[in-house]
Design an enzyme around this catalytic site. Structure first.
Site, mmCIF file in Angstrom:
data_model
loop_
_atom_site.group_PDB
_atom_site.id
_atom_site.type_symbol
_atom_site.label_atom_id
_atom_site.label_comp_id
_atom_site.label_asym_id
_atom_site.label_seq_id
_atom_site.Cartn_x
_atom_site.Cartn_y
_atom_site.Cartn_z
ATOM 1 N N ARG A 138 0.992 -1.281 -0.091
ATOM 2 C CA ARG A 138 -0.208 0.002 -0.030
ATOM 3 C C ARG A 138 0.766 1.210 0.257
ATOM 4 N NH1 ARG A 138 -3.276 -2.989 -1.374
ATOM 5 N NH2 ARG A 138 -5.357 -3.574 -0.582
ATOM 6 N N GLU B 13 -3.396 7.304 -5.107
ATOM 7 C CA GLU B 13 -3.599 6.645 -6.300
ATOM 8 C C GLU B 13 -4.878 7.189 -7.021
ATOM 9 O OE1 GLU B 13 -3.935 2.592 -5.799
ATOM 10 O OE2 GLU B 13 -1.792 2.503 -4.984
ATOM 11 N N HIS C 91 -0.853 0.249 -9.851
ATOM 12 C CA HIS C 91 -1.408 -0.894 -8.745
ATOM 13 C C HIS C 91 -2.061 -1.716 -9.507
ATOM 14 C CE1 HIS C 91 -3.573 -1.365 -4.606
ATOM 15 N NE2 HIS C 91 -3.212 -2.462 -5.146
HETATM 16 C C1 GLV Z 1 -4.696 -5.311 -3.966
HETATM 17 O O1 GLV Z 1 -4.104 -4.449 -3.660
HETATM 18 C C2 GLV Z 1 -5.327 -6.126 -3.200
HETATM 19 O O2 GLV Z 1 -5.586 -5.783 -1.715
HETATM 20 O O3 GLV Z 1 -6.015 -7.190 -3.230
#
Ligand code: GLV
Length: 331
Positions: free
Chosen positions: A241, A270, A289
């Site tokens: 994160r 983001e 991401h």
């Molecule tokens: C992606 O970041 C997830 O937590 O699945």
């Protein structure tokens, strides 16, 4: 099951889970816009449904939960659930489902790929071609670093950290050190990984890869004081994160050569702004991401998120629950 149960589906998730829910007789409302719902849209729609299938971009806040305390289940399409106020959901006895494991390989692949891409300045060098700057072979130019025999420090040796450690060990014979709240005996046995304290992790890692959850303890943890304790040749990888590192301090650590490079699949906020200074740095690689972004992983996540809802209504249990203690709630 009497009247069909109504499920609000907050994004267009892969078909597999949607089909499972439809076949099981649920009535679905699928948000068809490309953007996430605003909090008020999410509240308004959820009011008319008994179950919610949601994901990271849906803010399941205290306010949301107070207004939608009628929800019988919230099934999250993700392994992380820092967008959900789990304490509040638990207080309201709303079970939360999530999708662990199925995306661990995909996310570890992205961490591993970012490590190599950063070590060899791949994203920066690609941009030189786009700018018409390929030029002649430069015997002393464009130099990256090799990873063979280096030390990989894992912050959070859990499901994804284990896969990343295994890739690095198998590919480059990297020595694995890790820092966790609890030791990981499987990692120690299978990967010869050694638990070290946090200061040692910082001082010894050539590559430091973050795989922890975002929590009060980890928010902003990787800041200037921490980067200062890392090696000048260190590569920082974050696929967990974005809020776990302090971006201003990371930019400073890279510009002042306190650390060598960074590979990020997550940022805060983001999406990252396109003029972010990290994007023009030679030893930085950023992805939008996409850790779980494979067909295999996303199909698996869709299936698991649906199974959580189906099983909950069938048996009162969730196969993949974040707060299993609340499951005695009446249907
Ligand atoms: C992606 O970041 C997830 O937590 O699945």
């Amino acid at each position: 099951m009497g009247e069909p149960k109504k499920v609000l589906v907050s994004r267009q998730f892969p078909d597999i889970g949607i089909k499972l829910l439809e076949q099981a007789g649920f009535k679905l409302t699928i948000w068809s816009k490309d953007r996430p719902m605003s909090l008020s849209e999410l509240i308004d729609f959820s009011m008319k449904h008994q179950a919610l299938l949601c994901t990271l971009s849906d803010m399941i806040t205290k306010e949301f939960l107070e207004k939608c305390s009628h929800l019988k289940i919230i099934s999250q399409f993700a392994v992380g659930y820092d967008n959900i106020n789990v304490a509040e959901a638990t207080r309201l006895k709303i079970p939360i489902g999530f999708t662990p494991d199925v995306m661990s390989e995909a996310t570890a692949d992205i961490a591993f790929g970012l490590m190599i891409a950063t070590a060899r300045k791949m994203f920066f060098l690609h941009k030189t071609i786009l700018k018409g700057e390929w030029g002649y072979f430069k015997p002393r130019g464009n130099l990256g670093m090799e990873l063979r025999g280096k030390t990989l420090g894992i912050f959070g040796l859990g499901r994804i950290g284990m896969k990343m450690a295994k890739l690095c060990k198998n590919a480059y014979g990297m020595e694995i050190i890790y820092h966790n709240r609890q030791p990981n005996p499987v990692g120690e046995k299978d990967l010869n990984a050694s638990w070290v304290d946090f200061e040692d992790l910082l001082a010894r890692s050539d590559v430091l890869s973050v795989h922890s959850v975002l929590s009060r303890e980890t928010q902003g943890l990787f800041n200037w004081e921490i980067f200062k304790q890392m090696k000048p040749n260190a590569i920082f990888i974050n696929t967990a994160r974005g809020a776990i590192h302090n971006e201003t301090d990371l930019i400073e650590a890279l510009s002042s050569k306190q650390i060598w490079g960074a590979g990020l699949d997550v940022t805060d906020p983001e999406p990252m702004a396109k003029n972010n200074p990290l994007l023009s740095m030679e030893t930085v690689c950023v992805l939008p991401h996409v850790g779980s972004g494979t067909m295999e992983a996303r199909n698996g996540m869709s299936r698991m998120a649906a199974e959580n809802i189906i099983e909950f209504y069938k048996t009162g249990t969730l196969p993949y629950a974040v707060n299993p203690g609340v499951l005695e709630k009446e249907l």
